[in-house]
Design a protein around this motif. Structure first.
Motif, mmCIF file in Angstrom:
data_model
loop_
_atom_site.group_PDB
_atom_site.id
_atom_site.type_symbol
_atom_site.label_atom_id
_atom_site.label_comp_id
_atom_site.label_asym_id
_atom_site.label_seq_id
_atom_site.Cartn_x
_atom_site.Cartn_y
_atom_site.Cartn_z
ATOM 1 N N VAL A 152 -46.255 21.459 0.759
ATOM 2 C CA VAL A 152 -47.070 21.081 1.925
ATOM 3 C C VAL A 152 -48.526 21.197 1.471
ATOM 4 C CG1 VAL A 152 -47.600 21.553 4.343
ATOM 5 C CG2 VAL A 152 -45.305 22.009 3.470
ATOM 6 N N GLU A 210 -48.721 24.775 -0.051
ATOM 7 C CA GLU A 210 -47.903 25.778 0.611
ATOM 8 C C GLU A 210 -46.427 25.494 0.391
ATOM 9 O OE1 GLU A 210 -49.813 27.054 4.533
ATOM 10 O OE2 GLU A 210 -47.822 26.373 5.116
ATOM 11 N N GLU A 211 -45.659 26.539 0.419
ATOM 12 C CA GLU A 211 -44.197 26.446 0.409
ATOM 13 C C GLU A 211 -43.750 25.734 1.693
ATOM 14 O OE1 GLU A 211 -40.981 30.041 1.293
ATOM 15 O OE2 GLU A 211 -43.132 30.378 1.361
ATOM 16 N N PHE A 212 -42.748 24.879 1.592
ATOM 17 C CA PHE A 212 -42.217 24.184 2.771
ATOM 18 C C PHE A 212 -41.278 25.143 3.503
ATOM 19 C CE2 PHE A 212 -38.866 21.763 4.849
ATOM 20 C CZ PHE A 212 -39.616 20.891 5.626
ATOM 21 N N LEU A 213 -41.501 25.289 4.797
ATOM 22 C CA LEU A 213 -40.646 26.176 5.595
ATOM 23 C C LEU A 213 -39.687 25.354 6.447
ATOM 24 C CD1 LEU A 213 -43.254 28.784 6.941
ATOM 25 C CD2 LEU A 213 -41.686 29.057 5.020
ATOM 26 N N ILE A 218 -46.843 16.598 4.232
ATOM 27 C CA ILE A 218 -45.584 17.163 3.730
ATOM 28 C C ILE A 218 -45.069 16.243 2.630
ATOM 29 C CG2 ILE A 218 -43.222 17.829 4.388
ATOM 30 C CD1 ILE A 218 -44.460 18.915 6.878
ATOM 31 N N ALA A 274 -46.048 31.254 5.080
ATOM 32 C CA ALA A 274 -45.504 30.638 3.870
ATOM 33 C C ALA A 274 -46.322 31.055 2.656
ATOM 34 C CB ALA A 274 -45.555 29.117 4.021
ATOM 35 N N VAL A 315 -52.643 17.747 7.131
ATOM 36 C CA VAL A 315 -51.459 18.409 6.573
ATOM 37 C C VAL A 315 -50.487 17.328 6.112
ATOM 38 C CG1 VAL A 315 -49.471 19.874 7.106
ATOM 39 C CG2 VAL A 315 -51.735 20.435 8.028
ATOM 40 N N LEU A 362 -47.442 29.031 10.733
ATOM 41 C CA LEU A 362 -47.845 27.791 10.065
ATOM 42 C C LEU A 362 -49.350 27.649 10.116
ATOM 43 C CD1 LEU A 362 -45.304 25.196 11.513
ATOM 44 C CD2 LEU A 362 -45.266 26.265 9.254
ATOM 45 N N GLU A 363 -49.906 27.986 11.258
ATOM 46 C CA GLU A 363 -51.363 27.872 11.420
ATOM 47 C C GLU A 363 -51.786 28.667 12.640
ATOM 48 O OE1 GLU A 363 -52.963 24.216 12.910
ATOM 49 O OE2 GLU A 363 -51.325 23.938 14.323
HETATM 50 P P1 AMP Z 1 -50.563 22.809 10.794
HETATM 51 O O1 AMP Z 1 -51.753 22.013 11.242
HETATM 52 O O2 AMP Z 1 -50.840 23.717 9.644
HETATM 53 O O3 AMP Z 1 -49.782 23.448 11.905
HETATM 54 O O4 AMP Z 1 -49.530 21.698 10.281
HETATM 55 C C1 AMP Z 1 -49.164 20.597 11.074
HETATM 56 C C2 AMP Z 1 -47.666 20.441 11.060
HETATM 57 O O5 AMP Z 1 -47.182 20.328 9.723
HETATM 58 C C3 AMP Z 1 -46.926 21.632 11.637
HETATM 59 O O6 AMP Z 1 -46.807 21.548 13.026
HETATM 60 C C4 AMP Z 1 -45.589 21.515 10.949
HETATM 61 O O7 AMP Z 1 -44.783 20.539 11.586
HETATM 62 C C5 AMP Z 1 -45.953 21.009 9.590
HETATM 63 N N1 AMP Z 1 -46.120 22.108 8.614
HETATM 64 C C6 AMP Z 1 -47.259 22.775 8.333
HETATM 65 N N2 AMP Z 1 -47.047 23.719 7.392
HETATM 66 C C7 AMP Z 1 -45.747 23.649 7.065
HETATM 67 C C8 AMP Z 1 -44.905 24.375 6.152
HETATM 68 N N3 AMP Z 1 -45.375 25.338 5.354
HETATM 69 N N4 AMP Z 1 -43.602 24.044 6.107
HETATM 70 C C9 AMP Z 1 -43.107 23.063 6.885
HETATM 71 N N5 AMP Z 1 -43.831 22.335 7.747
HETATM 72 C C10 AMP Z 1 -45.139 22.631 7.852
#
Ligand code: AMP
Ligand code: GLY
Length: 428
Positions: free
Chosen positions: A141, A185-188, A155, A118, A153, A282-283
């Motif tokens: 995000v 971050e941009e929402f995906l 949202i 993103a 994180v 995402l990560e």
């Molecule tokens: P992360 O620890 O970065 O994986 O974020 C935890 C949760 O947040 C992810 O499993 C996704 O459900 C949600 N998430 C993280 N980044 C985004 C994003 N850019 N867009 C939408 N959902 C996100």
């Protein structure tokens, strides 16, 4: 061979259980382990963060291979310390585990090496972050840079929520030093999948794809948890998409880390969002996922010790892993109140009955022994994991086992694996 497994969750119980099936493994220690690991290993009461204590134990006991479960000891540099002492250890170096420990670092690596993710901006000044929110449109995000046990994180569907998140993370320091910097971050949109691969720094071999259920309530509602269940295979990850993920994300990331002077070896876990057949990261996590590892290892039809040792010794070239032609589903049973404050010390009933079922494993996470009885002692208590001929069969088997287990306030989601059913039969 003598193996030491570090950690005390469902993931570590699954690793210990699978290692115990290897004819090459003579003795397993778990530090600190849990009552589940004690069924196949000797638990040693050294905490996962006591790097010096673990190193001297491994030297004294002449441990042939140490497997690190959680991220914290990795980010504290356990593998560097073990390697300096001439010990073999599975997991990335401190410098390489920055990929999980710093969201800013991980985004910068992706940007520098063209790995799909993103769009983002990083901030170390809360006023600049707040000004950015004012001049852009939601959703956003907001992510704390450092480790925050999956809670960092947020949202945000409105500007107000995003501003609140920035204040919470950067000014009120809800996650301590992890919130010195943020990524906005941009929402995906799309469907999430967990894609894990094993790498020795040169060769990258995918594990079977899995899907986690992060939210506490059915239908992915409510706050995020460490994971309320998982299944494998994940039909959203088709064989074609597996190849694309390997070609555009996993292999380039391992090459990128080499180019960054931080060669990566161990498990590379990409949390992906898949939208219209295209994956974005995402990560990254620098370790096995929990609970994903539970269904993944139920399906692995290979010697886990061999897999881990060949990674550590740089011998993955030319290998591929074998998988059982069955699906697996893990339903996490948690304590009342989790992911908030939760009750501890309730006696768990029905464990033996559930374990008598064929193709079912009950992996322990937050359990303890009190007066000779197994009681709850954590938020996520058990990972009830079953094999079935397909996802639908595995769901039935897992929930049948869950129905035999009880304690006061036991909670579990009723819809683990359901998402996969709408997609027809998954290729196994
Ligand atoms: P992360 O620890 O970065 O994986 O974020 C935890 C949760 O947040 C992810 O499993 C996704 O459900 C949600 N998430 C993280 N980044 C985004 C994003 N850019 N867009 C939408 N959902 C996100
Ligand atoms: N299941 C999510 C994680 O292991 O981070």
């Amino acid at each position: 061979m003598k193996v030491l497994v570090i950690g005390s969750g469902g993931r570590e119980h699954a690793i210990v259980w699978k290692l115990s099936q290897s004819p090459l493994v003579k003795k397993i220690y778990a530090a600190p382990g849990n009552p589940g690991t004690a069924l196949h290993a000797e638990n040693i009461s050294i905490p996962a963060e006591d790097i010096e204590g673990l190193r001297s134990f491994a030297q004294r006991e002449k441990i042939d291979l140490t497997v690190v479960g959680p991220e914290l000891p990795l980010t504290l540099g356990i593998t560097d310390k073990f390697r300096d002492a001439g010990l073999k250890v599975f997991g990335p170096s401190k410098a390489a585990s920055e990929l999980e420990a710093s969201k800013v670092f991980s985004k910068e690596v992706m940007l520098r090496h063209n790995i799909p993710t993103a769009f983002y901006k990083k901030f170390d000044n809360p006023d600049f972050a707040l000004a950015y929110i004012e001049t852009h449109n939601p959703p956003f995000v907001v992510k704390a840079d450092g480790l925050a046990a999956g809670k960092g994180v947020i949202i945000c569907t409105t500007k107000e929520e995003a501003s609140r998140a920035i204040v919470l993370i950067m000014k009120e320091k809800a996650f301590g030093a992890a919130g010195k910097r943020v990524v906005i971050e941009e929402f995906l949109k799309g469907e999430e999948a967990s894609f894990l691969a094993v790498t020795d720094g040169k060769t990258v071999i995918p594990l079977a794809p899995a899907q986690d259920h992060k939210a506490i309530y059915d239908g992915d509602k409510g706050p995020n948890t460490g994971g309320m269940g998982a299944y494998s295979p994940a039909p959203v990850v088709t064989p074609g998409l597996t190849q694309e993920i390997m070609d555009t994300i996993m292999v380039p990331t391992v090459k990128a880390m080499e180019a960054e002077g931080r060669p990566y070896s161990g498990v590379l876990y990409a949390g992906l969002m898949i939208y219209e057949g295209k994956p974005k990261v995402l990560e990254f996590n620098c370790r096995f996922g929990d609970p994903e590892t539970q269904p993944i290892l139920m399906r692995l039809d290979d010697d886990l010790f061999e897999v881990l040792m060949s990674t550590v010794e740089g011998r993955l070239n030319g290998r591929a892993f074998k998988w059982k032609g069955q699906a697996s589903v893990c339903v996490v049973m948690s304590a009342k109140g989790y992911p908030g404050e939760y009750l501890k010390g309730s006696e768990i009933k029905g464990l033996e009955e559930a374990l008598r079922l064929k193709d079912v494993m009950v992996f322990h996470a937050g359990t303890a022994i009190k007066d000779g009885k197994i009681v709850t002692s954590g938020g996520r208590v058990l990972g009830v994991t079953a094999l079935g001929k397909d996802i639908s069969g595995a769901i039935k088997e897992a929930y049948n086992a869950v129905s035999m287990i009880s304690w006061e306030g036991a909670y579990f989601r009723k819809d683990i694996g359901k998402k996969a059913l709408g997609r027809g039969s998954a290729k196994i």
